[in-house]
Scaffold this motif. Structure first.
Motif, PDB file in Angstrom:
ATOM      1  N   GLN A 269     -77.538  57.509 -54.591  1.00 20.91           N
ATOM      2  CA  GLN A 269     -77.428  56.275 -53.636  1.00 20.91           C
ATOM      3  C   GLN A 269     -78.300  55.358 -53.967  1.00 20.91           C
ATOM      4  O   GLN A 269     -78.932  54.661 -52.939  1.00 20.91           O
ATOM      5  CB  GLN A 269     -77.765  57.098 -52.202  1.00 20.91           C
ATOM      6  CG  GLN A 269     -76.643  58.047 -51.715  1.00 20.91           C
ATOM      7  CD  GLN A 269     -75.609  57.563 -51.201  1.00 20.91           C
ATOM      8  OE1 GLN A 269     -74.830  56.898 -52.142  1.00 20.91           O
ATOM      9  NE2 GLN A 269     -75.212  57.496 -49.972  1.00 20.91           N
ATOM     10  N   ILE A 423     -85.747  53.823 -39.904  1.00 17.23           N
ATOM     11  CA  ILE A 423     -84.887  54.136 -40.808  1.00 17.23           C
ATOM     12  C   ILE A 423     -83.841  54.827 -40.084  1.00 17.23           C
ATOM     13  O   ILE A 423     -83.943  55.946 -39.419  1.00 17.23           O
ATOM     14  CB  ILE A 423     -85.182  54.873 -42.134  1.00 17.23           C
ATOM     15  CG1 ILE A 423     -86.025  53.881 -42.859  1.00 17.23           C
ATOM     16  CG2 ILE A 423     -83.929  55.247 -42.735  1.00 17.23           C
ATOM     17  CD1 ILE A 423     -86.422  54.673 -43.944  1.00 17.23           C
ATOM     18  N   ARG A 424     -82.632  54.318 -39.719  1.00 14.91           N
ATOM     19  CA  ARG A 424     -81.297  54.818 -38.825  1.00 14.91           C
ATOM     20  C   ARG A 424     -80.392  54.156 -39.452  1.00 14.91           C
ATOM     21  O   ARG A 424     -80.048  52.919 -39.638  1.00 14.91           O
ATOM     22  CB  ARG A 424     -81.752  54.673 -37.522  1.00 14.91           C
ATOM     23  CG  ARG A 424     -82.150  53.176 -37.016  1.00 14.91           C
ATOM     24  CD  ARG A 424     -83.028  53.761 -35.805  1.00 14.91           C
ATOM     25  NE  ARG A 424     -82.242  53.394 -34.585  1.00 14.91           N
ATOM     26  CZ  ARG A 424     -81.631  52.409 -33.812  1.00 14.91           C
ATOM     27  NH1 ARG A 424     -82.083  51.151 -34.586  1.00 14.91           N
ATOM     28  NH2 ARG A 424     -80.933  52.632 -32.839  1.00 14.91           N
ATOM     29  N   GLN A 425     -79.004  54.673 -38.845  1.00 16.95           N
ATOM     30  CA  GLN A 425     -77.802  54.051 -38.954  1.00 16.95           C
ATOM     31  C   GLN A 425     -77.380  53.742 -37.498  1.00 16.95           C
ATOM     32  O   GLN A 425     -76.929  54.693 -36.900  1.00 16.95           O
ATOM     33  CB  GLN A 425     -76.710  55.158 -39.538  1.00 16.95           C
ATOM     34  CG  GLN A 425     -77.012  55.579 -40.902  1.00 16.95           C
ATOM     35  CD  GLN A 425     -76.279  54.609 -41.995  1.00 16.95           C
ATOM     36  OE1 GLN A 425     -75.642  53.822 -41.792  1.00 16.95           O
ATOM     37  NE2 GLN A 425     -76.546  55.161 -43.320  1.00 16.95           N
ATOM     38  N   ARG A 428     -74.693  55.379 -35.330  1.00 18.36           N
ATOM     39  CA  ARG A 428     -74.414  56.889 -35.627  1.00 18.36           C
ATOM     40  C   ARG A 428     -75.572  57.785 -34.815  1.00 18.36           C
ATOM     41  O   ARG A 428     -76.436  57.303 -34.575  1.00 18.36           O
ATOM     42  CB  ARG A 428     -74.546  57.134 -37.048  1.00 18.36           C
ATOM     43  CG  ARG A 428     -73.519  56.864 -38.089  1.00 18.36           C
ATOM     44  CD  ARG A 428     -73.480  57.570 -39.645  1.00 18.36           C
ATOM     45  NE  ARG A 428     -72.866  56.856 -40.273  1.00 18.36           N
ATOM     46  CZ  ARG A 428     -71.338  56.962 -40.367  1.00 18.36           C
ATOM     47  NH1 ARG A 428     -70.978  57.720 -39.692  1.00 18.36           N
ATOM     48  NH2 ARG A 428     -70.565  56.196 -40.999  1.00 18.36           N
ATOM     49  N   GLU A 430     -78.232  59.846 -33.870  1.00 20.27           N
ATOM     50  CA  GLU A 430     -79.720  59.977 -34.703  1.00 20.27           C
ATOM     51  C   GLU A 430     -79.873  61.494 -35.031  1.00 20.27           C
ATOM     52  O   GLU A 430     -79.500  62.383 -34.143  1.00 20.27           O
ATOM     53  CB  GLU A 430     -80.822  59.440 -33.729  1.00 20.27           C
ATOM     54  CG  GLU A 430     -80.800  57.967 -33.939  1.00 20.27           C
ATOM     55  CD  GLU A 430     -81.998  57.193 -33.066  1.00 20.27           C
ATOM     56  OE1 GLU A 430     -82.798  58.140 -32.534  1.00 20.27           O
ATOM     57  OE2 GLU A 430     -82.125  56.144 -33.192  1.00 20.27           O
ATOM     58  N   ASP A 440     -89.600  52.127 -41.635  1.00 25.31           N
ATOM     59  CA  ASP A 440     -88.788  51.465 -42.793  1.00 25.31           C
ATOM     60  C   ASP A 440     -89.860  50.563 -43.666  1.00 25.31           C
ATOM     61  O   ASP A 440     -90.325  49.464 -43.448  1.00 25.31           O
ATOM     62  CB  ASP A 440     -87.878  50.346 -42.291  1.00 25.31           C
ATOM     63  CG  ASP A 440     -87.045  49.791 -43.638  1.00 25.31           C
ATOM     64  OD1 ASP A 440     -87.338  49.956 -44.706  1.00 25.31           O
ATOM     65  OD2 ASP A 440     -86.332  48.776 -43.232  1.00 25.31           O
ATOM     66  N   TYR A 476     -83.124  60.847 -43.153  1.00 27.22           N
ATOM     67  CA  TYR A 476     -81.651  61.118 -42.565  1.00 27.22           C
ATOM     68  C   TYR A 476     -80.996  59.636 -42.403  1.00 27.22           C
ATOM     69  O   TYR A 476     -81.740  58.828 -41.967  1.00 27.22           O
ATOM     70  CB  TYR A 476     -81.453  62.011 -41.421  1.00 27.22           C
ATOM     71  CG  TYR A 476     -81.818  63.368 -41.587  1.00 27.22           C
ATOM     72  CD1 TYR A 476     -81.354  64.211 -42.374  1.00 27.22           C
ATOM     73  CD2 TYR A 476     -82.714  63.854 -40.569  1.00 27.22           C
ATOM     74  CE1 TYR A 476     -81.731  65.556 -42.410  1.00 27.22           C
ATOM     75  CE2 TYR A 476     -83.340  65.242 -40.549  1.00 27.22           C
ATOM     76  CZ  TYR A 476     -82.452  66.161 -41.502  1.00 27.22           C
ATOM     77  OH  TYR A 476     -83.062  67.333 -41.579  1.00 27.22           O
ATOM     78  N   ASN A 477     -79.677  59.550 -42.655  1.00 25.44           N
ATOM     79  CA  ASN A 477     -79.106  58.275 -42.097  1.00 25.44           C
ATOM     80  C   ASN A 477     -79.796  57.045 -42.555  1.00 25.44           C
ATOM     81  O   ASN A 477     -80.171  56.366 -42.080  1.00 25.44           O
ATOM     82  CB  ASN A 477     -78.957  57.954 -40.695  1.00 25.44           C
ATOM     83  CG  ASN A 477     -77.998  59.151 -40.034  1.00 25.44           C
ATOM     84  OD1 ASN A 477     -76.912  59.398 -40.660  1.00 25.44           O
ATOM     85  ND2 ASN A 477     -78.419  59.870 -38.685  1.00 25.44           N
ATOM     86  N   GLN A 479     -80.739  53.905 -43.888  1.00 28.60           N
ATOM     87  CA  GLN A 479     -80.298  52.561 -43.620  1.00 28.60           C
ATOM     88  C   GLN A 479     -81.465  51.755 -43.172  1.00 28.60           C
ATOM     89  O   GLN A 479     -82.275  51.946 -42.215  1.00 28.60           O
ATOM     90  CB  GLN A 479     -79.294  52.327 -42.669  1.00 28.60           C
ATOM     91  CG  GLN A 479     -78.843  51.177 -41.987  1.00 28.60           C
ATOM     92  CD  GLN A 479     -77.673  50.284 -42.717  1.00 28.60           C
ATOM     93  OE1 GLN A 479     -77.010  51.049 -43.594  1.00 28.60           O
ATOM     94  NE2 GLN A 479     -77.416  49.260 -42.249  1.00 28.60           N
ATOM     95  N   SER A 480     -81.658  50.540 -43.887  1.00 27.03           N
ATOM     96  CA  SER A 480     -82.754  49.569 -43.490  1.00 27.03           C
ATOM     97  C   SER A 480     -82.218  48.408 -42.858  1.00 27.03           C
ATOM     98  O   SER A 480     -81.564  47.726 -43.451  1.00 27.03           O
ATOM     99  CB  SER A 480     -83.649  49.283 -44.711  1.00 27.03           C
ATOM    100  OG  SER A 480     -84.114  47.948 -44.468  1.00 27.03           O
ATOM    101  N   GLN A 486     -78.596  48.045 -49.347  1.00 32.41           N
ATOM    102  CA  GLN A 486     -79.024  49.417 -48.958  1.00 32.41           C
ATOM    103  C   GLN A 486     -79.172  50.413 -50.019  1.00 32.41           C
ATOM    104  O   GLN A 486     -79.949  51.529 -49.846  1.00 32.41           O
ATOM    105  CB  GLN A 486     -78.047  50.092 -47.835  1.00 32.41           C
ATOM    106  CG  GLN A 486     -77.724  49.322 -46.712  1.00 32.41           C
ATOM    107  CD  GLN A 486     -79.307  49.082 -46.115  1.00 32.41           C
ATOM    108  OE1 GLN A 486     -79.898  49.963 -46.003  1.00 32.41           O
ATOM    109  NE2 GLN A 486     -79.352  47.791 -45.434  1.00 32.41           N
TER     110      GLN A 486
END
Ligand code: GLA
Length: 725
Positions: A269, A423-425, A428, A430, A440, A476-477, A479-480, A486
């Motif tokens: 990734q 850091i999270r999406q 979505r 958590e 982040d 997890y998840n 995303q910044s 990403q």
């Protein structure tokens, strides 16, 4: 050292008209990694192994192998590119600005500099068609037989280039068999070894966890050539990736039965968009090679780490009393005042205040809340940390503190104020690891914040003497909110972490910092360059620790291993203390509850440790009796003058009648000197059978050995061997 004293050899070679193979030997005291440029300017590894006495021999190596066909003549490439003729796992794979996926790297030039103990060979490779360049760096630490390899990738194409793979190193090994020893684990079960013969195909060691990256697998491994190396026999490469995040090591046995080792940052990734003129520096792959077994390899690493790989490797360390298991989150100022007195009573150097001292709106009374809110909890500590630091000083002990500055509980003011720092999406659900999320660190504002956690504590409390830096969650998840790309997150996170640690080290160069990650979830040489020690595992059961510390000791010196005496395990206090002594000793028990005899013994043990710690921290380590194979484990440390050795012996199998049946052969002593042996750390009221008036020659102790008389009821025996003057 003056410039004159330095031996500086600089060689610059540019060879546009190469007609025959040219060798580039990268040498250390005993080993050689030889690179070869052929007539078509391909850079290959032509030899890996023990140094030859005559350099001309390296040119003859190729001629004596009769292996299966190499259809492409790049199997042994020093940095195997994907997309041209390669048929195997590449070190580098790219998509050029115009969408083309091919790469064909040819040798352009190299330089070789030797300055004192370090030689650096830099080789420039360029693509034949595209303005795309890779610089390979081979840094040899000559005396330690340790090599660091990394690369720098850049281009001047019109558009960005996508790096799909970007290893630090390729090695290419030849042998009839290869045996891999690698490690797996989980919380409280770190460093579980597995050893197997490498078969054809690829075995990958990697992690995708981002932070606490080594929870299931550390980047530590060994490859034995021919047969599994023992302590003193066999050829073995001991290696690691110096990267505090996702790493990847591929071991590929190919059609020619050669082993291609490709190691570096994990590309999972993480396709990296490299702008024109930007330099992408890969992580360092580090290894040592020994033809005399694992014992020598581990001492190579220990010497290297103390000289170059960690903070203050030749300095001292602080013994301590930690309150984590003694109080968990349940403490207040008066309880801590008592613990400060206990610290002094015990005789250790420092009191370490663990988790639970901070946060007010969402107090940190358990691990559900408060992480991120780094002001003192006013209820527990009405007079703040500075009062405790002063109290510590008044008690003649030092003060240290636990932080976990990269993390946040959703139940915190920080999370409420700065959800964009997490850091999270978004959108979505958590998912938490220990009820927390990761900040982040790619965001410079978050870097400032994390640096500020340390800087504030230090500015307000200049006498603060120690910091335990924890990191309990994985990512997890991923995303910044800060990054536009990403797939740079995992890499930029680690770069951000290093920037913070670098800033801390510039301002506080020698502050003792413990590298903790819910136990040993983050033990690697990328991080250790900023730390003085690491926390191997939350599991402090001494029996378990004997095995873990044994395995860690192949890679890291004893002085870096924080070993605490706790209530874990069924062994008596003496056994627990003896095991903790094989590194940097600390305590995490309720001193006030110790029966008088145990307190007296603990105080005496601290004094014994103080008298031996320099041998353990700075001496040479030998593993004498393997707990995986024997009923008795035995580990020895010898000082550099071979005058004092400390030998720790433990019963690890309590079945009926088990014990040290045979004498245990010592190592690293002066064969011509005489030694007296005495048993130390005896529990009050116990007698020793070791007669300290008898002398033994070093020769005898190394050829025949000594029996520490380990048995049930005498499960732990510490001996000191002293040269008779
Ligand atoms: C982690 C560490 C422990 C302790 C706790 C505190 O689990 O490994 O030593 O500091 O965090 O919450």
């Amino acid at each position: 050292m003056s410039i004159l004293k330095k031996l500086v050899v600089c060689l610059l070679v540019t060879s546009p008209f190469l007609t025959h193979a040219q060798t580039i030997p990268v040498l250390s005291k005993h080993n050689a990694l030889v690179l070869e440029v052929d007539a078509k300017k391909r850079l290959a590894i032509s030899y890996f192994g023990e140094k030859l006495s005559n350099e001309a021999g390296y040119r003859q190596v190729k001629g004596v192998y009769r292996q299966a066909e190499d259809y492409t003549l790049v199997n042994n490439s020093a940095y195997l590119p994907a997309g041209s003729v390669n048929l195997f796992e590449p070190a580098i794979a790219v998509v050029h600005g115009d969408g083309n996926t091919s790469l064909d790297l040819e040798y352009v030039s190299h330089t070789a500099n030797t300055e004192g103990n370090i030689s650096l060979t830099t080789i420039v490779l360029k693509d034949k068609l595209y303005p795309f360049q890779v610089k390979l760096f081979y840094k040899s630490y000559i005396a330690e037989d340790v090599m660091e390899i990394w690369t720098s990738i850049s281009h001047t194409e019109k558009k960005p280039v996508l790096l799909n793979k970007f290893a630090s190193a390729n090695l290419y090994l030849k042998s009839d068999e290869f045996w891999l020893r690698n490690y797996h684990g989980d919380w409280a079960r770190e460093m579980q070894p597995e050893e197997e013969k490498i078969t054809h195909g690829i075995k990958t060691l990697d992690t995708k966890l981002g932070t606490r990256a080594n929870l299931f697998q550390p980047p530590l491994f060994m490859v034995s050539l021919g047969k599994p190396a023992t302590e003193d026999e066999g050829s073995v490469l001991v290696g690691s990736v110096s990267w505090t995040g996702n790493f990847r090591v591929d071991l590929e046995l190919d059609n020619q039965d050669n082993l291609r080792l490709t190691a570096g940052i994990n590309n999972y990734q993480s396709a990296y968009t490299l702008k024109p003129k930007e330099e992408f520096e890969t992580a360092k792959f580090i290894y040592t090679f020994s033809t005399k077994g694992k014992s020598l390899a581990s001492r190579n690493f220990h010497n290297w780490a103390r000289n170059y790989g960690m903070v203050d490797g030749h300095g001292s360390r602080l013994t301590l009393l930690n309150n984590w298991e003694a109080t968990y989150f349940d403490f207040n100022e008066s309880k801590l005042a008592g613990l400060l007195k206990d610290t002094k009573k015990l005789g250790v150097d420092l009191f370490l205040l663990d988790d639970g001292w901070f946060a007010n709106k969402y107090p940190r009374n358990d691990d559900n809340a408060g992480l991120g809110d780094w002001e003192e909890n006013r209820k527990k500590l009405p007079n703040g940390i500075s009062y405790l630091v002063k109290e510590a000083t008044a008690n003649d002990v030092k003060f240290g503190i636990w932080i976990e500055p990269e993390m946040v509980n959703p139940k915190s003011e920080l999370y409420e104020k700065h959800p964009e720092w997490v850091i999270r999406q978004p959108g979505r659900e958590e998912h938490y690891f220990r009820n927390q999320l990761v900040l982040d660190l790619t965001n410079p504002k978050v870097q400032d914040f994390v640096f500020g956690v340390v800087d504030d504590l230090m500015t307000k409390n200049p006498a603060m003497a120690y910091i335990k830096w924890d990191c309990n969650a994985v990512i997890y998840n991923a995303q910044s909110a800060f990054l536009t790309n990403q797939s740079h997150l995992y890499i930029e996170y680690v770069r951000g972490l290093y920037k913070i640690l670098q800033r801390i080290r510039v301002k506080y160069p020698t502050l003792p910092l413990m590298l903790c990650s819910g136990g040993g979830g983050r033990v690697d040489y990328g991080a250790l360059q900023y730390f003085t020690e690491y926390w191997p595992s939350d599991n402090t059961d001494p029996l378990e620790r004997i095995y873990m510390q044994w395995e860690y000791s192949y890679f890291f010196p004893a002085m870096a291993s924080s070993n605490h005496v706790t209530e874990w395990g069924k062994q008596p206090l003496k056994y627990r203390i003896d095991v903790a002594m094989m590194g940097k000793m600390g305590y995490d028990i309720v001193i006030g509850k110790l029966p008088e005899k145990e307190l007296a013994f603990s105080q005496q043990a601290v004094r014994v440790y103080d008298s031996l710690k320099n041998v353990i921290w700075h001496g040479d380590q030998y593993r004498l009796s393997d707990p995986w194979k024997n009923a008795v484990a035995s580990v020895q440390y010898v000082d550099s003058t071979q005058s004092t050795a400390v030998i720790f012996n433990y019963l690890v199998n309590s079945r009926y009648g088990q014990g040290s049946v045979l004498p245990i052969r010592m190592k690293g002593l002066d064969p011509s000197a005489n030694y007296r042996l005495r048993e130390v750390n005896l529990f009050p009221g116990t007698k020793t059978s070791v007669d300290s008036s008898v002398t033994y020659s070093g020769d005898f102790l190394m050829k025949i050995g000594f029996n520490p008389a380990v048995r049930s009821g005498r499960g732990s025996v510490v001996l000191v061997a002293e040269k008779v003057k």
